[in-house]
Design an enzyme around this catalytic site. Structure first.
Site: not given
Ligand code: 13P
Length: 263
Positions: A39-41, A124, A126, A194, A200, A239, A260-261
């Protein structure tokens, strides 16, 4: 650069450990699909599309785990074009519940499919936080995904306060009940657990925490959806990185990761 290397290594670590697990067990057709998803957000411009070429080049032809990248909506068409006729699939990060209409700035599931997406993340944390998305709203989006022929990746997860109060199972199963439409099927539904406090932060949930929640999710899914619920893929997100991917994928009822990251 360094970020691209980290992304590639996380994806590789994810796929390698998933492949290894698959080859150890005799997987029945109704078993959940294994999936490493990135997920590149709100990150990425056209200059970052070259990472997809690297990912495609590194994908093993008979890999036991699927690979999915969810870039921002602006890159969907180009990403889908690059990955055409390859095993890499492309997903979106959100959709509107309606198919068309006066909703300035929004994008429907049908439009995402037209742009080349096969999957869409809904609910999600967020979006639940930044845009006040409720379980009802998330369920409507999951229904829209199904209507459009996309696979919905439905996200759930407790906050740090909820976990400290020992309410994680209650919170996650309640989100799950409210966010999934009736008649959800395994080929069109993926669940991503999640925990908000792990996203993150560099602080992933422990294998024991993940086992507890994924067990509760699997049991709720099987109760509500029968064999379809037993065959839905359950991803862990929060993470995940090369250093912890293998131990997370070894957890029972973990079918992959939403990264994500590190993606
Ligand atoms: P991180 O891997 O950056 O913790 O993010 C997880 C995430 O929100 C994937 O959708």
């Amino acid at each position: 650069g360094g970020a691209m290397d980290t992304r590639r290594r996380a994806c590789e670590a994810a796929r390698t450990s998933l492949d290894r697990r698959k080859s150890m067990s005799n997987v029945a057709p109704s078993s959940p699909e294994k999936l490493a998803a990135g997920n590149w957000k709100m990150n990425g411009t056209s200059a970052d599309l070259s990472i997809l070429e690297t990912i495609i080049r590194d994908l093993a032809p008979e890999a036991g785990a699927g690979a999915l990248i969810c870039p921002p909506a602006t890159l969907l068409s180009a990403a889908a074009h690059l990955s055409k006729a390859t095993p890499l699939r492309i997903g979106a990060q959100n959709c509107h519940e309606a198919a068309t209409g006066a909703h300035t700035g929004d994008i429907s599931a049908e439009m995402l499919r037209d742009a080349g997406a096969t999957h869409v993340i809904v609910g999600h944390s967020e979006r639940r936080t930044d845009h006040g998305e409720t379980d009802d709203a998330v369920r409507a989006k999951a229904e829209a995904a199904q209507r459009a022929g996309l696979t919905a990746i439905v996200c759930v997860g407790e906050t740090e306060d909820e976990r400290e109060a020992g309410r994680q199972i209650e919170v996650v199963t309640s989100q799950l009940a409210g966010s999934l439409p009736d008649g959800a099927t395994a080929d069109r539904t993926i669940i991503a657990y999640e925990p908000v406090w792990a996203i993150g932060t560099g602080k992933a949930a422990t294998p024991a925490d993940i086992a507890e929640i994924h067990g509760a999710i699997r049991s709720a899914l099987s109760t509500r959806f029968g064999a379809q619920g037993s065959a839905m893929s359950l991803l862990y997100g929060g993470s995940v990185k090369p250093a912890n991917a293998a131990e997370i994928f070894a957890v029972e009822n973990v079918d992959g990761a939403l990264i994500g990251g590190a993606s």
